[in-house]
Design an enzyme around this catalytic site. Structure first.
Site, PDB file in Angstrom:
ATOM      1  N   CYS A 152       0.867  -1.160   0.000  1.00 50.48           N
ATOM      2  CA  CYS A 152       0.000   0.000   0.000  1.00 50.48           C
ATOM      3  C   CYS A 152       0.910   1.218   0.000  1.00 50.48           C
ATOM      4  CB  CYS A 152      -0.853  -0.010   1.261  1.00 50.48           C
ATOM      5  SG  CYS A 152      -1.740  -1.569   1.470  1.00 50.48           S
ATOM      6  N   ARG A 170       0.902   1.973  -6.012  1.00 48.60           N
ATOM      7  CA  ARG A 170       1.116   0.872  -5.067  1.00 48.60           C
ATOM      8  C   ARG A 170      -0.178   0.144  -4.703  1.00 48.60           C
ATOM      9  NH1 ARG A 170       6.134   1.361  -2.705  1.00 48.60           N
ATOM     10  NH2 ARG A 170       5.493   0.045  -0.985  1.00 48.60           N
ATOM     11  N   TRP A 202      -3.895  -1.590  -1.265  1.00 50.75           N
ATOM     12  CA  TRP A 202      -4.047  -2.773  -2.118  1.00 50.75           C
ATOM     13  C   TRP A 202      -4.455  -3.883  -1.164  1.00 50.75           C
ATOM     14  CZ3 TRP A 202      -1.831  -7.691  -2.759  1.00 50.75           C
ATOM     15  CH2 TRP A 202      -2.105  -8.316  -3.988  1.00 50.75           C
ATOM     16  N   ASN A 235       1.412  -0.804   5.759  1.00 49.94           N
ATOM     17  CA  ASN A 235       1.698  -1.500   4.498  1.00 49.94           C
ATOM     18  C   ASN A 235       2.396  -2.799   4.879  1.00 49.94           C
ATOM     19  OD1 ASN A 235       2.570  -2.255   1.913  1.00 49.94           O
ATOM     20  ND2 ASN A 235       4.356  -0.936   1.994  1.00 49.94           N
ATOM     21  N   GLY A 236       1.833  -3.928   4.489  1.00 47.42           N
ATOM     22  CA  GLY A 236       2.465  -5.204   4.839  1.00 47.42           C
ATOM     23  C   GLY A 236       1.430  -6.171   5.373  1.00 47.42           C
ATOM     24  N   GLU A 248       6.867 -11.109 -22.625  1.00 51.64           N
ATOM     25  CA  GLU A 248       6.681  -9.740 -22.133  1.00 51.64           C
ATOM     26  C   GLU A 248       5.569  -9.039 -22.925  1.00 51.64           C
ATOM     27  OE1 GLU A 248       7.376  -8.240 -19.581  1.00 51.64           O
ATOM     28  OE2 GLU A 248       7.298  -6.112 -20.028  1.00 51.64           O
ATOM     29  N   LYS A 257       2.202  -7.561 -21.229  1.00 51.98           N
ATOM     30  CA  LYS A 257       1.760  -6.168 -21.365  1.00 51.98           C
ATOM     31  C   LYS A 257       0.307  -6.128 -21.790  1.00 51.98           C
ATOM     32  CE  LYS A 257       4.144  -4.837 -19.614  1.00 51.98           C
ATOM     33  NZ  LYS A 257       5.202  -4.984 -18.743  1.00 51.98           N
ATOM     34  N   GLU A 301      -2.152  -7.469 -18.992  1.00 54.69           N
ATOM     35  CA  GLU A 301      -2.284  -6.699 -17.752  1.00 54.69           C
ATOM     36  C   GLU A 301      -2.985  -5.367 -17.953  1.00 54.69           C
ATOM     37  OE1 GLU A 301       1.487  -6.191 -15.704  1.00 54.69           O
ATOM     38  OE2 GLU A 301       2.478  -5.447 -17.492  1.00 54.69           O
ATOM     39  N   HIS A 321       2.708 -27.923 -30.161  1.00 54.56           N
ATOM     40  CA  HIS A 321       2.401 -28.849 -29.062  1.00 54.56           C
ATOM     41  C   HIS A 321       1.241 -28.353 -28.205  1.00 54.56           C
ATOM     42  CE1 HIS A 321       5.944 -31.031 -30.228  1.00 54.56           C
ATOM     43  NE2 HIS A 321       6.643 -29.906 -30.184  1.00 54.56           N
ATOM     44  N   LYS A 324       2.147  -1.897  -8.465  1.00 55.40           N
ATOM     45  CA  LYS A 324       3.475  -1.846  -9.046  1.00 55.40           C
ATOM     46  C   LYS A 324       4.504  -2.569  -8.192  1.00 55.40           C
ATOM     47  CE  LYS A 324       6.344   0.774 -11.862  1.00 55.40           C
ATOM     48  NZ  LYS A 324       6.162  -0.197 -12.930  1.00 55.40           N
TER      49      LYS A 324
HETATM   50  C1  G6P Z   1       4.402  -6.389 -10.072  1.00 58.43           C
HETATM   51  C2  G6P Z   1       4.389  -5.322 -11.145  1.00 58.43           C
HETATM   52  C3  G6P Z   1       5.209  -5.782 -12.340  1.00 58.43           C
HETATM   53  C4  G6P Z   1       6.613  -6.173 -11.908  1.00 58.43           C
HETATM   54  C5  G6P Z   1       6.607  -7.206 -10.788  1.00 58.43           C
HETATM   55  C6  G6P Z   1       7.975  -7.393 -10.180  1.00 58.43           C
HETATM   56  O1  G6P Z   1       3.690  -7.481 -10.514  1.00 58.43           O
HETATM   57  O2  G6P Z   1       3.063  -5.020 -11.529  1.00 58.43           O
HETATM   58  O3  G6P Z   1       5.272  -4.735 -13.300  1.00 58.43           O
HETATM   59  O4  G6P Z   1       7.312  -6.680 -13.003  1.00 58.43           O
HETATM   60  O5  G6P Z   1       5.745  -6.768  -9.730  1.00 58.43           O
HETATM   61  O6  G6P Z   1       8.355  -6.198  -9.574  1.00 58.43           O
HETATM   62  P1  G6P Z   1       9.834  -5.720  -9.349  1.00 58.43           P
HETATM   63  O7  G6P Z   1       9.696  -4.359  -8.729  1.00 58.43           O
HETATM   64  O8  G6P Z   1      10.460  -6.711  -8.414  1.00 58.43           O
HETATM   65  O9  G6P Z   1      10.512  -5.679 -10.655  1.00 58.43           O
END
Ligand code: G6P
Length: 611
Positions: free
Chosen positions: A2, A27, A73, A99-100, A484, A488, A491, A507, A606
């Protein structure tokens, strides 16, 4: 994961806190709330975004130069008004933001209920503030001591801030496993989960360490360890500019960050490569140069997009440095019983430097004697402080929840590391290094060229915006790029997307292909080009729609694919840095056309500081 903001000083706290919460909304955005104190303690909270809270508090009493705010969150308890932070003690005199996760909250709650405490939420956080009150009641300790003692009784991770209606000149902040930064002004202090809410007021900051608790008054602060020993806080200067935190004329942070990539890749290489000399210099790991000559294996641990960067790194390191590499999801690695020796190098990759699983994987590898390097973007975050050595990506703050410029910067650092290790181990010739580094040096300009396809990509996005599924295929180091690209798209647009090695399509995924299925190929001119061309034919034979990322001037794929997006010709090693760009733009435009909130996709955050 959070977001936390706090203020104590002489200004109105509310505008500082609300602005800070907007900055930290990446966050989590399930709910938001604030506590303010002037003559009395006020708590306002609301499910939804920070803007919902702003609407809710319009016309209410927002006075006070002491306050704190939270953007959530959800973990324990649904995203609702009642589960929003701040939470209050039984006597309503204390409030807390957190947060935690408090892992042993259940047992503490039972004990407190038996003593007559009444809980108003389903959260673990509320238990902690009731516990502080209970300790005060039972022992007569003052708030500072009661908070410290309470923290010795909880198991889990936290960054917390506590306020009391009886202590109008005190904020208590503490951290264990979740980040907390204190901004030091003149007669005022700021607290936040990262430095972004602080930078416009002061550049002087203290990063609290794990197990530290800060007692903050307007005229000074005292930092103690949780075991009650006094600490000397280290004040450091922030290297962050306010404009890095603004959209700068772009509609979304994500688009701004995509367009920043020529700059961020250049910043990442600055002072680290000397093309004419054929030399890579990485100051952050130079003390380990001898060690690198003797390592047996490299294990890369990461989550999400950072894990994809790790997969690209595996290709590069094995190719050039000839060291075996394994790439692990940190969340899986930490719960196995991995075989790690002192001759292993573990590289932890994390944009935020705070991801709980990656942190735990580092701890495990450290206990077993490995050398740990970090590749992080956020300076001063937890991961770079726990690793033995590391290299920052220097991409600048990444605010869009979907990672873009951090990914290409991570790949750039891994490329530099591959060449650095190769250089130390003598697995690459000087002339090859000169050749590769000269090409690498031109990548920022080539990324700029790749960005010029934006309008064309937008036209392609119109055709596929209503798709329900999408496949992304690539081979070699373009396979992680496919992963990747799929991540993208899923998400931010909520279209189901899968990345696969192109040859594996036969396969399983081939069964999905019909005339409703878009298939994105990375079909650049490299050693597997002909094979990928065959895979494209297989998709076309089944009426799939092919969008191909090709090398400039390609004619063969152009004849088969429904759409092609060209990227400039480059060394095979650097294709991931270019091929990723159109995939980011494709996902972005499709998401915008579908009306999605690209910067804050649903359910995501994030920085994932919980398991
Ligand atoms: C979350 C974010 C991703 C990120 C991942 C790992 O899922 O939404 O964008 O790649 O965490 O985060 P980090 O800060 O360890 O790269």
């Amino acid at each position: 994961m959070c977001g936390i903001v706090g203020y104590i000083g002489y200004r109105d706290a509310y505008p500082i806190i609300i602005k800070g919460l907007h900055r930290l909304e990446y966050r989590g955005y399930d709910s938001a709330g604030i506590s303010l104190f002037d003559k009395e303690l006020k708590v306002y909270k609301k499910a939804g975004k920070v803007s919902d809270l702003e609407n809710f508090v319009k016309g209410l009493d927002l006075g006070g130069s002491l306050g704190m705010g939270h953007t959530r969150w959800a973990t324990h308890g649904a995203p609702s008004d009642r589960n929003s932070h701040p939470h209050s003690s039984n006597n309503r005199k204390l409030t807390i933001i957190h947060n935690g996760i408090i892992e042993n909250y259940g047992i503490i709650k039972e004990t407190l209920i038996s003593k007559g405490h009444i809980f108003k939420s389903d959260t673990d956080t509320e238990v902690l503030i009731h516990l502080v009150e209970d300790i005060q009641n039972e022992t007569g300790l003052d708030l500072k001591e009661a908070a410290r003692v309470a923290l010795t009784k909880v198991i889990g991770a936290y960054a917390i801030v506590i306020m009391s209606s009886e202590e109008p000149d005190l904020l208590i902040a503490a951290r264990k496993g979740s980040p907390l930064v204190i901004g030091v002004g003149k007669g005022e202090y700021f607290i936040a989960s990262d430095a972004t809410p602080i930078v416009e007021y002061t550049k002087n900051v203290i990063y609290l360490n794990d197990n530290e608790i800060a007692y903050i008054h307007r005229d000074g602060l005292l930092v103690k360890n949780i075991d009650n020993t006094i600490q000397t806080p280290y004040i450091q200067e922030l290297d962050m500019k306010l404009e890095m935190l603004e959209k700068g004329g772009y509609d979304h942070f994500m688009l701004k960050e995509i367009y920043e990539q020529p700059r961020s890749i250049r910043d990442c290489m600055r002072g680290r490569i000397y093309p004419q000399l054929g030399k890579v210099q990485l100051g952050g790991i130079k003390e380990y140069t001898e060690k690198l000559k003797n390592i047996d294996r490299i294990i890369i641990v990461a989550c999400g997009t950072s894990w994809h960067a790790g997969l690209v790194g595996e290709y590069l390191i094995e190719e050039y440095a000839r060291v075996p590499v394994e790439v692990e999801y940190a969340s899986e690695f930490r719960y196995r019983n991995p075989i790690i020796t002192e001759k292993d190098l573990v590289i932890a990759i994390s944009q935020s430097g705070e991801t709980a699983d990656t942190m735990a994987a580092i701890e495990l590898a450290k206990e077993r004697g490995a050398t740990i390097f970090g590749i992080c973007n956020v300076v001063g975050a937890s991961i770079p402080r726990t690793t033995h050595a590391g290299v920052y990506t220097h991409a600048g703050p990444e605010i869009g929840v979907a990672s873009t410029k951090a990914f290409t910067a991570q790949v750039t650092v891994l490329t530099l590391m591959a060449f650095y290790i190769a250089q130390q181990r003598g697995t690459i010739t000087q002339s090859k290094l000169v050749e590769h580094l000269t090409e690498l040096n031109s990548i920022p300009e080539l990324v700029e060229q790749a960005l010029k396809s934006n309008d064309h990509i937008k036209e392609i996005a119109v055709k596929f915006k209503d798709s329900t599924n999408c496949l992304f295929l690539g081979r070699g180091s373009s396979f992680p790029v496919a992963l990747e690209g799929a991540l993208k798209l899923k998400e931010i647009s909520y279209i189901h997307a899968e990345g696969y090695p192109a040859a594996e399509m036969k396969h399983g995924p081939i069964a999905l292909i019909d005339d409703d299925m878009p298939v994105v190929f990375i079909a650049t001119k490299d050693s597997s080009y002909e094979k990928v061309v065959s895979n494209i034919q297989e998709v076309k034979a089944r009426k799939g729609h092919v969008i191909a990322i090709v090398t400039e001037g390609d004619t063969q794929v152009k004849e088969m694919a429904d759409f092609v997006i060209e990227i400039p010709q480059t060394d095979q090693a650097f294709v991931p840095l270019l091929a990723t760009i159109p995939l980011q733009l494709l996902a972005y435009h499709i998401a915008v056309m579908r009306g999605c909130n690209v910067d804050q996709p649903r359910n995501l955050a994030k920085s994932v500081t919980v398991e």
